[in-house]
Design an enzyme around this catalytic site. Structure first.
Site, PDB file in Angstrom:
ATOM      1  N   GLU A 122       9.756   1.739  10.662  1.00 17.84           N
ATOM      2  CA  GLU A 122      10.727   2.841  10.549  1.00 17.84           C
ATOM      3  C   GLU A 122       9.941   4.127  10.707  1.00 17.84           C
ATOM      4  O   GLU A 122       9.067   4.429   9.890  1.00 17.84           O
ATOM      5  CB  GLU A 122      11.419   2.818   9.179  1.00 17.84           C
ATOM      6  CG  GLU A 122      12.433   1.715   9.014  1.00 17.84           C
ATOM      7  CD  GLU A 122      13.590   1.807   9.992  1.00 17.84           C
ATOM      8  OE1 GLU A 122      13.821   2.881  10.580  1.00 17.84           O
ATOM      9  OE2 GLU A 122      14.256   0.775  10.193  1.00 17.84           O
TER      10      GLU A 122
ATOM     11  N   CYS B 230      13.073  11.151   7.209  1.00 19.08           N
ATOM     12  CA  CYS B 230      13.160  10.775   8.621  1.00 19.08           C
ATOM     13  C   CYS B 230      14.587  10.944   9.119  1.00 19.08           C
ATOM     14  O   CYS B 230      14.824  11.015  10.320  1.00 19.08           O
ATOM     15  CB  CYS B 230      12.662   9.356   8.833  1.00 19.08           C
ATOM     16  SG  CYS B 230      13.560   8.170   7.871  1.00 19.08           S
TER      17      CYS B 230
ATOM     18  N   GLU C 243       9.415  15.887  16.001  1.00 19.81           N
ATOM     19  CA  GLU C 243       9.771  15.899  14.580  1.00 19.81           C
ATOM     20  C   GLU C 243       8.897  16.918  13.835  1.00 19.81           C
ATOM     21  O   GLU C 243       7.677  16.879  13.945  1.00 19.81           O
ATOM     22  CB  GLU C 243       9.541  14.502  14.000  1.00 19.81           C
ATOM     23  CG  GLU C 243       9.954  14.399  12.554  1.00 19.81           C
ATOM     24  CD  GLU C 243       9.876  12.972  12.035  1.00 19.81           C
ATOM     25  OE1 GLU C 243       8.822  12.344  12.210  1.00 19.81           O
ATOM     26  OE2 GLU C 243      10.874  12.508  11.445  1.00 19.81           O
TER      27      GLU C 243
ATOM     28  N   LYS D  29       0.860  -1.185   0.000  1.00 20.09           N
ATOM     29  CA  LYS D  29       0.000   0.000   0.000  1.00 20.09           C
ATOM     30  C   LYS D  29       0.897   1.237   0.000  1.00 20.09           C
ATOM     31  O   LYS D  29       1.523   1.563   0.995  1.00 20.09           O
ATOM     32  CB  LYS D  29      -0.896   0.055   1.230  1.00 20.09           C
ATOM     33  CG  LYS D  29      -1.895   1.203   1.130  1.00 20.09           C
ATOM     34  CD  LYS D  29      -2.404   1.685   2.469  1.00 20.09           C
ATOM     35  CE  LYS D  29      -1.668   2.885   3.005  1.00 20.09           C
ATOM     36  NZ  LYS D  29      -1.806   4.124   2.236  1.00 20.09           N
TER      37      LYS D  29
HETATM   38  C1  UN1 Z   1      17.754   8.984   3.210  1.00 20.47           C
HETATM   39  O1  UN1 Z   1      18.188   9.602   4.178  1.00 20.47           O
HETATM   40  O2  UN1 Z   1      18.196   9.165   2.085  1.00 20.47           O
HETATM   41  O3  UN1 Z   1      11.558   7.774   5.400  1.00 20.47           O
HETATM   42  C2  UN1 Z   1      16.722   7.942   3.370  1.00 20.47           C
HETATM   43  C3  UN1 Z   1      12.715   8.183   5.448  1.00 20.47           C
HETATM   44  C4  UN1 Z   1      13.825   7.186   5.677  1.00 20.47           C
HETATM   45  C5  UN1 Z   1      14.753   7.108   4.546  1.00 20.47           C
HETATM   46  C6  UN1 Z   1      15.822   8.145   4.536  1.00 20.47           C
HETATM   47  N1  UN1 Z   1      13.253   5.871   5.938  1.00 20.47           N
HETATM   48  O4  UN1 Z   1      12.946   9.368   5.277  1.00 20.47           O
END
Ligand code: UN1
Length: 488
Positions: free
Chosen positions: A255, A289, A390, A180
Site C-alpha cells: 500500500e 495516503c 505525493e 517492523k
Molecule cells: C484513512 O484514510 O483513514 O497509510 C486510512 C495510509 C493509508 C490508510 C489511510 N494506508 O495513510
C-alpha cells in the site's frame, strides 16, 4: 510543553519476551511538536534479531495454526479490551510521538480496537465453498490455509491502526507474525504490542523487531522463512520489497502513495465540498495516503469554492496536538518538514501561486517543532510537480477545469489511483465518475480519506498491489486456497 526527564527504553518482542537488540543499540524517538522532548528510546536491531524473531514465529506456527478460529479470536478480543482500557495513554503517546491531534489519535486507537473485535469473529466464518463435481459420488470444495510466518512493515502515519489492520487478519487466519514498525513511531507501536502480548498469545505468535528499513525491513524481506510481506509506505521502498519478494517467491502486498483528487462540479453542495476538502487535506497535516491533495473544480463554481476553502483554511488552528483547540499538529519529523517545504517551493518555482500559507511556523509554543502552515496553491497546471507527486503534507493544489470530462482527465493523469471524491448532486455525473475514475476508493459527497474497516481497502496503478486489505478481502492475501476432491 514541559520537557520530560524520565525516558523509557523499549525492547523488541521475540518469542514472548521483551529483549534488547543483540547489538544493544538504541535510537531516540522525539516529539515533533517539541523536538527537545524524547518520547522513548527504541532498539536499533539487525538481521540477527530478525532471524531470532522469524525462528520463534516459525516454531509457533504449527500450534497456532491448528487452534480453532474461535480460540484464536478469544485472544484478539482480549487484546481489544486491553487496548480500549488504555486508549488515553496510547493516544497521548501517539500525539507526542507523531504529532496528530489527540482527537484523531483517540479515533485511531478506537479504530484498532474495532478492527480487533471485527476479526475476533472472523475465525468462525466460512473459508471456502462447495463446488458441484462433474464426477459422481464426489465432494469438491475449497478451503483456506494460512501461509506460515508473515512479515509486516508498517508506517509512522497510523502507528496504531495499520499494525493492527495487518496483524489481526494475519493472526486470525492462522499465521504467525514478525512486525517492523516505522522507527519514527515505534514507542506507540510498542504500547499497542504490550496489549497484544498481555492478551495471551502463545510465545512466538507475535514478534516485533524495531529498527531501520535498510537493516530490519530488508532482513525481513529477504528471510527465506518469511512467506509473505505486507507493507504500507513509500513507492520507492515498496518497489524494492516487491523485487526481493518476487525473486524468492514470497507473496507481497503493498500500500503506497496517492495523489487523491476531489472533483467539484456546478451541481455540488459547495459548503460541504469545501468543508470535506479541507479536512481531507489538512487533518493529520495531510499525512495520509488517502489525503486530498488536488481539488479539481469546474470554472462555474471555482471562485466561490476557492473562497469557501480559503476562509476555512484561514481559520485552522495549528499547534501542539495535545491542546484541545488544535485542528492541525506539526508534521511528523524533520525529514517531513524539509520535504514538505521543498515541495511547496517547487510549486512556487513552477508558477504556482500561494493563496494561503506556504511557510514554516515557529512563534511561541511552536518554536521547537516541525510546524508548517496549512497551504493552498492555485495557478496549478496538471503537469506541474505539485500536481503529480505525493507531498504528504498540509498542501492543497487548486486546479480549474472547463468540464467534468476535463476534470476526469486531469484526475486520472497521475501515476497513482488510491482514493478519489466527487461532490455533485447530479446522478449522471456520479455515474460518469464511478465509471471513469481510476481509483480504488471512491467517495461521492464524502472526504477522500477515512476508511471503513469491514470493507476492502486499496488502490490501483502505482498506489497498491492488487490484494486488498481489511474486511473479508484480507483473506485473499493472508491465506492460500486448497482445492479438495474427496471420492467415496
Ligand atoms: C484513512 O484514510 O483513514 O497509510 C486510512 C495510509 C493509508 C490508510 C489511510 N494506508 O495513510
Amino acid at each position: 510543553m514541559t520537557v520530560k526527564t524520565e525516558v523509557k527504553t523499549y525492547q523488541n518482542l521475540i518469542n514472548g519476551q521483551w529483549v534488547d537488540a543483540q547489538k544493544q543499540e538504541v535510537e531516540k524517538s522525539i516529539n515533533p511538536a517539541d523536538y527537545r522532548e524524547i518520547v522513548g528510546y527504541v532498539p536499533l536491531s539487525t538481521a540477527e534479531d530478525v532471524d531470532m524473531a522469524v525462528k520463534a514465529a516459525k516454531s509457533a506456527f504449527p500450534h497456532w495454526s491448528k487452534l480453532s478460529g474461535g480460540a484464536r479470536g478469544d485472544v484478539l478480543r482480549k487484546a481489544a479490551d486491553l487496548m480500549e482500557q488504555r486508549v488515553n495513554d496510547i493516544a497521548e503517546t501517539l500525539t507526542r510521538e507523531m504529532g496528530k491531534t489527540l482527537a484523531e489519535a483517540k479515533g485511531e486507537v478506537m479504530r484498532a480496537v474495532a478492527i480487533l473485535r471485527y476479526y475476533s469473529s472472523e475465525g468462525m466464518r466460512s473459508i471456502g465453498e462447495v463446488i458441484p463435481s462433474n464426477e459422481e459420488g464426489t465432494l469438491l470444495f475449497t478451503s483456506r490455509s494460512p501461509l506460515g510466518v508473515v512479515g509486516l512493515i508498517t508506517p509512522w502515519n497510523f502507528p496504531v491502526a495499520i499494525p493492527i489492520w495487518k496483524m489481526a487478519p494475519a493472526l486470525i487466519y492462522g499465521n504467525t507474525v514478525v512486525m517492523k514498525p516505522a522507527l519514527e513511531a515505534t514507542v506507540t507501536a510498542m504500547k499497542v504490542m504490550e496489549c497484544l502480548q498481555e492478551a495471551g498469545f502463545p510465545p512466538g505468535v507475535i514478534n516485533v523487531v524495531s529498527g531501520s528499513g535498510s537493516k530490519v525491513g530488508n532482513a525481513l524481506t529477504e528471510h527465506p522463512d518469511v512467506k509473505a510481506i505486507s507493507f504500507t509506505g513509500s513507492n520507492q521502498v515498496g518497489q524494492l520489497i516487491a523485487l526481493k519478494a518476487l525473486e524468492r517467491g514470497a507473496k507481497y502486498q503493498l500500500e503506497m502513495g496517492g495523489k487523491n483528487p476531489v472533483v467539484v462540479t456546478q451541481n455540488a453542495d459547495l459548503e460541504l465540498a469545501a468543508e470535506l476538502t479541507v479536512s481531507g487535506s489538512m487533518k493529520s497535516s495531510g499525512q495520509k495516503c488517502t489525503a486530498t491533495s488536488r481539488a479539481i473544480v469546474v470554472k462555474e463554481v471555482y471562485d466561490e469554492f476557492r473562497e469557501k476553502v480559503l476562509q476555512k483554511v484561514k481559520g485552522i488552528k495549528v499547534g501542539n496536538g495535545l491542546a484541545a483547540d488544535t485542528y492541525m499538529g506539526p508534521v511528523a519529523s524533520q525529514n517531513q518538514y524539509h520535504n514538505v517545504l521543498a515541495a511547496i517551493q517547487k510549486g512556487i518555482d513552477e508558477g504556482g501561486h500561494v493563496v494561503w500559507g506556504g511557510k514554516p511556523l515557529d512563534q511561541d509554543e511552536m518554536a521547537y517543532g516541525y510546524f508548517i502552515e496549512p497551504t493552498l496553491i492555485e495557478n496549478v497546471d496538471p503537469s506541474m510537480w505539485i500536481a503529480q507527486e505525493e507531498v504528504f503534507g498540509p498542501v492543497l493544489a487548486l486546479i480549474k477545469v472547463d468540464s467534468l470530462d476535463e476534470a476526469l482527465q486531469v484526475a486520472n493523469d497521475v501515476k497513482y489511483g488510491l482514493s478519489a471524491s466527487i461532490f455533485t448532486n447530479h446522478l449522471n455525473e456520479v455515474f460518469q465518475y464511478l465509471n471513469e475514475i481510476e481509483a480504488g476508493m471512491i467517495r461521492v459527497n464524502g472526504e477522500s480519506s477515512g476508511v471503513e474497516l469491514q470493507a476492502p481497502f486499496g488502490g490501483v496503478k502505482a498506489s497498491s498491489t492488487q490484494a486488498r486489505e481489511q474486511g473479508r478481502a484480507a483473506m485473499e492475501f493472508f491465506t492460500t486456497i486448497k482445492t479438495v476432491t474427496i471420492k467415496a
